[in-house]
Design a protein around this motif. Sequence first.
Motif, PDB file in Angstrom:
ATOM      1  N   ASN A  90     116.560  36.235  24.118  1.00 21.56           N
ATOM      2  CA  ASN A  90     115.972  35.390  23.099  1.00 21.56           C
ATOM      3  C   ASN A  90     114.547  35.983  23.248  1.00 21.56           C
ATOM      4  O   ASN A  90     113.819  35.935  21.970  1.00 21.56           O
ATOM      5  CB  ASN A  90     116.057  33.938  23.465  1.00 21.56           C
ATOM      6  CG  ASN A  90     117.526  33.411  23.031  1.00 21.56           C
ATOM      7  OD1 ASN A  90     118.150  33.984  22.251  1.00 21.56           O
ATOM      8  ND2 ASN A  90     117.680  32.077  23.500  1.00 21.56           N
ATOM      9  N   CYS A  91     113.739  36.050  24.283  1.00 23.10           N
ATOM     10  CA  CYS A  91     112.456  36.214  24.278  1.00 23.10           C
ATOM     11  C   CYS A  91     112.148  37.668  23.872  1.00 23.10           C
ATOM     12  O   CYS A  91     111.279  37.955  22.982  1.00 23.10           O
ATOM     13  CB  CYS A  91     111.927  36.168  25.811  1.00 23.10           C
ATOM     14  SG  CYS A  91     111.843  34.653  26.407  1.00 23.10           S
ATOM     15  N   VAL A  92     113.277  38.684  24.051  1.00 26.18           N
ATOM     16  CA  VAL A  92     113.132  39.883  23.440  1.00 26.18           C
ATOM     17  C   VAL A  92     113.155  40.017  22.033  1.00 26.18           C
ATOM     18  O   VAL A  92     112.444  40.389  21.231  1.00 26.18           O
ATOM     19  CB  VAL A  92     114.119  40.840  24.208  1.00 26.18           C
ATOM     20  CG1 VAL A  92     113.905  42.397  23.410  1.00 26.18           C
ATOM     21  CG2 VAL A  92     114.020  40.984  25.700  1.00 26.18           C
ATOM     22  N   ASP A 141     118.288  40.083  30.198  1.00 30.72           N
ATOM     23  CA  ASP A 141     118.785  41.532  29.744  1.00 30.72           C
ATOM     24  C   ASP A 141     117.771  42.452  29.997  1.00 30.72           C
ATOM     25  O   ASP A 141     116.678  42.175  30.434  1.00 30.72           O
ATOM     26  CB  ASP A 141     118.672  41.050  28.085  1.00 30.72           C
ATOM     27  CG  ASP A 141     119.575  42.181  27.531  1.00 30.72           C
ATOM     28  OD1 ASP A 141     120.260  42.881  28.184  1.00 30.72           O
ATOM     29  OD2 ASP A 141     119.386  42.280  26.183  1.00 30.72           O
ATOM     30  N   THR A 142     118.463  43.645  29.938  1.00 29.78           N
ATOM     31  CA  THR A 142     117.494  44.720  30.524  1.00 29.78           C
ATOM     32  C   THR A 142     117.315  45.512  29.116  1.00 29.78           C
ATOM     33  O   THR A 142     117.887  46.620  29.105  1.00 29.78           O
ATOM     34  CB  THR A 142     117.886  45.544  31.580  1.00 29.78           C
ATOM     35  OG1 THR A 142     118.943  45.975  31.490  1.00 29.78           O
ATOM     36  CG2 THR A 142     117.807  44.582  32.837  1.00 29.78           C
ATOM     37  N   PRO A 143     116.327  45.280  28.237  1.00 30.76           N
ATOM     38  CA  PRO A 143     116.398  45.930  26.819  1.00 30.76           C
ATOM     39  C   PRO A 143     115.865  47.352  26.870  1.00 30.76           C
ATOM     40  O   PRO A 143     116.634  47.987  25.709  1.00 30.76           O
ATOM     41  CB  PRO A 143     115.926  45.080  26.087  1.00 30.76           C
ATOM     42  CG  PRO A 143     114.773  44.754  26.825  1.00 30.76           C
ATOM     43  CD  PRO A 143     115.315  44.214  28.198  1.00 30.76           C
ATOM     44  N   CYS A 144     115.437  48.086  27.778  1.00 27.43           N
ATOM     45  CA  CYS A 144     114.873  49.172  27.629  1.00 27.43           C
ATOM     46  C   CYS A 144     115.056  49.881  28.900  1.00 27.43           C
ATOM     47  O   CYS A 144     115.558  49.805  29.956  1.00 27.43           O
ATOM     48  CB  CYS A 144     113.536  49.099  26.983  1.00 27.43           C
ATOM     49  SG  CYS A 144     112.502  48.187  28.272  1.00 27.43           S
ATOM     50  N   GLN A 149     110.217  53.204  24.687  1.00 28.00           N
ATOM     51  CA  GLN A 149     111.775  53.463  24.381  1.00 28.00           C
ATOM     52  C   GLN A 149     112.132  52.546  23.286  1.00 28.00           C
ATOM     53  O   GLN A 149     111.582  51.312  23.321  1.00 28.00           O
ATOM     54  CB  GLN A 149     112.605  53.096  25.655  1.00 28.00           C
ATOM     55  CG  GLN A 149     112.177  54.106  26.681  1.00 28.00           C
ATOM     56  CD  GLN A 149     112.772  55.775  26.436  1.00 28.00           C
ATOM     57  OE1 GLN A 149     113.872  55.965  26.102  1.00 28.00           O
ATOM     58  NE2 GLN A 149     111.625  56.560  26.664  1.00 28.00           N
ATOM     59  N   GLN A 150     112.875  52.840  22.660  1.00 31.89           N
ATOM     60  CA  GLN A 150     113.675  52.002  21.661  1.00 31.89           C
ATOM     61  C   GLN A 150     114.396  50.859  22.265  1.00 31.89           C
ATOM     62  O   GLN A 150     115.248  51.356  23.456  1.00 31.89           O
ATOM     63  CB  GLN A 150     114.623  52.655  20.592  1.00 31.89           C
ATOM     64  CG  GLN A 150     114.150  53.242  19.547  1.00 31.89           C
ATOM     65  CD  GLN A 150     113.507  52.502  18.476  1.00 31.89           C
ATOM     66  OE1 GLN A 150     113.977  51.400  17.997  1.00 31.89           O
ATOM     67  NE2 GLN A 150     112.370  52.682  17.959  1.00 31.89           N
ATOM     68  N   THR A 182     110.595  48.598  19.537  1.00 33.92           N
ATOM     69  CA  THR A 182     109.897  49.848  20.581  1.00 33.92           C
ATOM     70  C   THR A 182     109.368  48.798  21.876  1.00 33.92           C
ATOM     71  O   THR A 182     108.533  47.920  21.459  1.00 33.92           O
ATOM     72  CB  THR A 182     108.993  50.924  20.028  1.00 33.92           C
ATOM     73  OG1 THR A 182     109.832  51.350  18.747  1.00 33.92           O
ATOM     74  CG2 THR A 182     108.742  51.730  21.140  1.00 33.92           C
ATOM     75  N   CYS A 183     109.669  49.136  23.097  1.00 27.18           N
ATOM     76  CA  CYS A 183     108.989  48.798  24.053  1.00 27.18           C
ATOM     77  C   CYS A 183     107.693  49.322  24.228  1.00 27.18           C
ATOM     78  O   CYS A 183     107.297  50.523  24.214  1.00 27.18           O
ATOM     79  CB  CYS A 183     110.054  49.028  25.268  1.00 27.18           C
ATOM     80  SG  CYS A 183     108.834  48.713  26.961  1.00 27.18           S
TER      81      CYS A 183
END
Length: 93
Positions: free
Chosen positions: A43-45, A28-31, A62-63, A56-57
Amino acid sequence: MDEDIMSSPNRLVECRICHSEDEDSNMDTPCSCCGTLKYAHQNCVQRWCNEKGDTTCEICQQQLKPGYTVPPLPPLLHYGSSPINFGYVLNSH
Ligand SMILES: [Zn+2]
Ligand SMILES: [Zn+2]
């Protein structure tokens, strides 16, 4: 001579949290982080959010994108819930 290299649809990227490699389709690229830092397992995030207690990263500030949740605030640690008796004197006979 031009070799036609099939660009593989899935390339290996490294999870920035657990540092294991996986196909980028599994990542995933969450931020808003870019480069190799942007990839992480979902899962890791989520686990990271649980530990940090926010979404927040730390790197890009960033959220994270919606879908990640934070647990309710952990219970306060009750150190010294049993009172410590200072001045307790051992009377040896
Ligand atoms: Zn991971
Ligand atoms: Zn980021």
